[in-house]
Design a protein around this motif. Sequence first.
Motif, PDB file in Angstrom:
ATOM      1  N   UNK A   1      37.560  19.645 -23.755  1.00 60.74           N
ATOM      2  CA  UNK A   1      37.429  19.322 -25.179  1.00 60.74           C
ATOM      3  C   UNK A   1      36.411  18.212 -25.401  1.00 60.74           C
ATOM      4  N   UNK A   2      36.432  17.211 -24.546  1.00 57.04           N
ATOM      5  CA  UNK A   2      35.533  16.066 -24.704  1.00 57.04           C
ATOM      6  C   UNK A   2      34.099  16.438 -24.364  1.00 57.04           C
ATOM      7  N   UNK A   3      33.905  17.153 -23.270  1.00 65.16           N
ATOM      8  CA  UNK A   3      32.541  17.432 -22.803  1.00 65.16           C
ATOM      9  C   UNK A   3      31.978  18.736 -23.325  1.00 65.16           C
ATOM     10  N   UNK A   4      32.820  19.629 -23.759  1.00 68.20           N
ATOM     11  CA  UNK A   4      32.342  20.944 -24.198  1.00 68.20           C
ATOM     12  C   UNK A   4      32.188  21.876 -23.008  1.00 68.20           C
ATOM     13  N   UNK A   5      32.013  23.129 -23.313  1.00 67.39           N
ATOM     14  CA  UNK A   5      31.856  24.126 -22.258  1.00 67.39           C
ATOM     15  C   UNK A   5      30.494  24.793 -22.389  1.00 67.39           C
ATOM     16  N   UNK A   6      30.092  25.422 -21.340  1.00 67.35           N
ATOM     17  CA  UNK A   6      28.810  26.127 -21.317  1.00 67.35           C
ATOM     18  C   UNK A   6      29.051  27.581 -20.919  1.00 67.35           C
ATOM     19  N   UNK A   7      29.886  28.254 -21.689  1.00 68.86           N
ATOM     20  CA  UNK A   7      30.248  29.626 -21.333  1.00 68.86           C
ATOM     21  C   UNK A   7      29.047  30.557 -21.286  1.00 68.86           C
ATOM     22  N   UNK A   8      28.138  30.435 -22.231  1.00 71.34           N
ATOM     23  CA  UNK A   8      26.951  31.295 -22.243  1.00 71.34           C
ATOM     24  C   UNK A   8      26.127  31.138 -20.977  1.00 71.34           C
ATOM     25  N   UNK A   9      25.913  29.891 -20.597  1.00 67.58           N
ATOM     26  CA  UNK A   9      25.144  29.631 -19.381  1.00 67.58           C
ATOM     27  C   UNK A   9      25.869  30.153 -18.148  1.00 67.58           C
ATOM     28  N   UNK A  10      27.185  29.965 -18.096  1.00 67.25           N
ATOM     29  CA  UNK A  10      27.945  30.420 -16.937  1.00 67.25           C
ATOM     30  C   UNK A  10      27.957  31.949 -16.828  1.00 67.25           C
ATOM     31  N   UNK A  11      28.030  32.638 -17.975  1.00 67.32           N
ATOM     32  CA  UNK A  11      27.927  34.101 -17.933  1.00 67.32           C
ATOM     33  C   UNK A  11      26.531  34.537 -17.490  1.00 67.32           C
ATOM     34  N   UNK A  12      25.510  33.790 -17.872  1.00 63.08           N
ATOM     35  CA  UNK A  12      24.147  34.076 -17.427  1.00 63.08           C
ATOM     36  C   UNK A  12      24.040  33.914 -15.905  1.00 63.08           C
ATOM     37  N   UNK A  13      24.622  32.847 -15.373  1.00 64.91           N
ATOM     38  CA  UNK A  13      24.614  32.631 -13.920  1.00 64.91           C
ATOM     39  C   UNK A  13      25.394  33.740 -13.221  1.00 64.91           C
ATOM     40  N   UNK A  14      26.523  34.167 -13.796  1.00 66.75           N
ATOM     41  CA  UNK A  14      27.302  35.258 -13.213  1.00 66.75           C
ATOM     42  C   UNK A  14      26.503  36.562 -13.230  1.00 66.75           C
ATOM     43  N   UNK A  15      25.756  36.793 -14.316  1.00 69.97           N
ATOM     44  CA  UNK A  15      24.915  37.991 -14.378  1.00 69.97           C
ATOM     45  C   UNK A  15      23.835  37.950 -13.306  1.00 69.97           C
TER      46      UNK A  15
ATOM     47  N   UNK B   1      30.674  39.638  -4.331  1.00 64.57           N
ATOM     48  CA  UNK B   1      31.496  39.921  -5.509  1.00 64.57           C
ATOM     49  C   UNK B   1      32.639  38.920  -5.656  1.00 64.57           C
ATOM     50  N   UNK B   2      33.164  38.428  -4.545  1.00 64.32           N
ATOM     51  CA  UNK B   2      34.185  37.384  -4.608  1.00 64.32           C
ATOM     52  C   UNK B   2      33.652  36.096  -5.209  1.00 64.32           C
ATOM     53  N   UNK B   3      32.426  35.750  -4.863  1.00 62.80           N
ATOM     54  CA  UNK B   3      31.808  34.541  -5.432  1.00 62.80           C
ATOM     55  C   UNK B   3      31.595  34.672  -6.928  1.00 62.80           C
ATOM     56  N   UNK B   4      31.120  35.829  -7.369  1.00 58.77           N
ATOM     57  CA  UNK B   4      30.908  36.039  -8.806  1.00 58.77           C
ATOM     58  C   UNK B   4      32.249  36.023  -9.541  1.00 58.77           C
ATOM     59  N   UNK B   5      33.266  36.646  -8.969  1.00 60.50           N
ATOM     60  CA  UNK B   5      34.599  36.648  -9.593  1.00 60.50           C
ATOM     61  C   UNK B   5      35.150  35.234  -9.702  1.00 60.50           C
ATOM     62  N   UNK B   6      35.025  34.449  -8.643  1.00 65.97           N
ATOM     63  CA  UNK B   6      35.494  33.062  -8.667  1.00 65.97           C
ATOM     64  C   UNK B   6      34.762  32.270  -9.744  1.00 65.97           C
ATOM     65  N   UNK B   7      33.473  32.495  -9.875  1.00 65.81           N
ATOM     66  CA  UNK B   7      32.685  31.790 -10.888  1.00 65.81           C
ATOM     67  C   UNK B   7      33.185  32.107 -12.293  1.00 65.81           C
ATOM     68  N   UNK B   8      33.467  33.370 -12.550  1.00 63.38           N
ATOM     69  CA  UNK B   8      33.922  33.764 -13.888  1.00 63.38           C
ATOM     70  C   UNK B   8      35.337  33.259 -14.159  1.00 63.38           C
ATOM     71  N   UNK B   9      36.226  33.371 -13.190  1.00 61.91           N
ATOM     72  CA  UNK B   9      37.629  32.979 -13.400  1.00 61.91           C
ATOM     73  C   UNK B   9      37.754  31.469 -13.608  1.00 61.91           C
ATOM     74  N   UNK B  10      37.013  30.689 -12.837  1.00 62.05           N
ATOM     75  CA  UNK B  10      37.158  29.233 -12.895  1.00 62.05           C
ATOM     76  C   UNK B  10      35.960  28.535 -13.537  1.00 62.05           C
ATOM     77  N   UNK B  11      35.271  29.203 -14.459  1.00 63.38           N
ATOM     78  CA  UNK B  11      34.086  28.571 -15.044  1.00 63.38           C
ATOM     79  C   UNK B  11      34.429  27.386 -15.940  1.00 63.38           C
ATOM     80  N   UNK B  12      35.621  27.325 -16.462  1.00 61.25           N
ATOM     81  CA  UNK B  12      36.041  26.176 -17.271  1.00 61.25           C
ATOM     82  C   UNK B  12      37.063  25.317 -16.554  1.00 61.25           C
ATOM     83  N   UNK B  13      37.174  25.476 -15.265  1.00 61.91           N
ATOM     84  CA  UNK B  13      38.132  24.704 -14.489  1.00 61.91           C
ATOM     85  C   UNK B  13      39.445  25.444 -14.343  1.00 61.91           C
ATOM     86  N   UNK B  14      40.345  24.850 -13.602  1.00 65.31           N
ATOM     87  CA  UNK B  14      41.645  25.460 -13.353  1.00 65.31           C
ATOM     88  C   UNK B  14      42.621  24.990 -14.431  1.00 65.31           C
ATOM     89  N   UNK B  15      42.518  25.593 -15.597  1.00 62.39           N
ATOM     90  CA  UNK B  15      43.321  25.171 -16.744  1.00 62.39           C
ATOM     91  C   UNK B  15      44.775  25.612 -16.640  1.00 62.39           C
TER      92      UNK B  15
END
Length: 100
Positions: A67-81, A39-53
């Motif tokens: 901004x330059x590269x774009x984000x992959x939030x959908x894919x990251x939520x899929x990986x978290x699931x 659960x710690x790994x999944x939480x870390x993935x969700x919290x820092x999926x776009x980097x440490x902003x």
Amino acid sequence: MEENKNNNEIKEYADGWITERKGTDAPIFLKFAYIVISLGCVTYLIVYMNGETTHADRGVLVEAFNKVTGTANGFMYFVAALGLIYAAILIAFVFKKFRD
């Protein structure tokens, strides 16, 4: 005769490097460690999926990079699931009673 009885009660894995006494179970702290780590790994993935902003020094650079590269939030939520599904299967397996 006593040696044969003791040898039948001990299982060996990895050419004897790992042994298990018949009828024993994993310690409860280890079972809960599996839960906390997964659960710690999944939480870390969700919290820092776009980097440490929110970081004081690097936050601006990370936001500019996103901004330059774009984000992959959908894919990251899929990986978290998938990680949560894995954690659920792991928890069910860890607390299951096995019969030998």
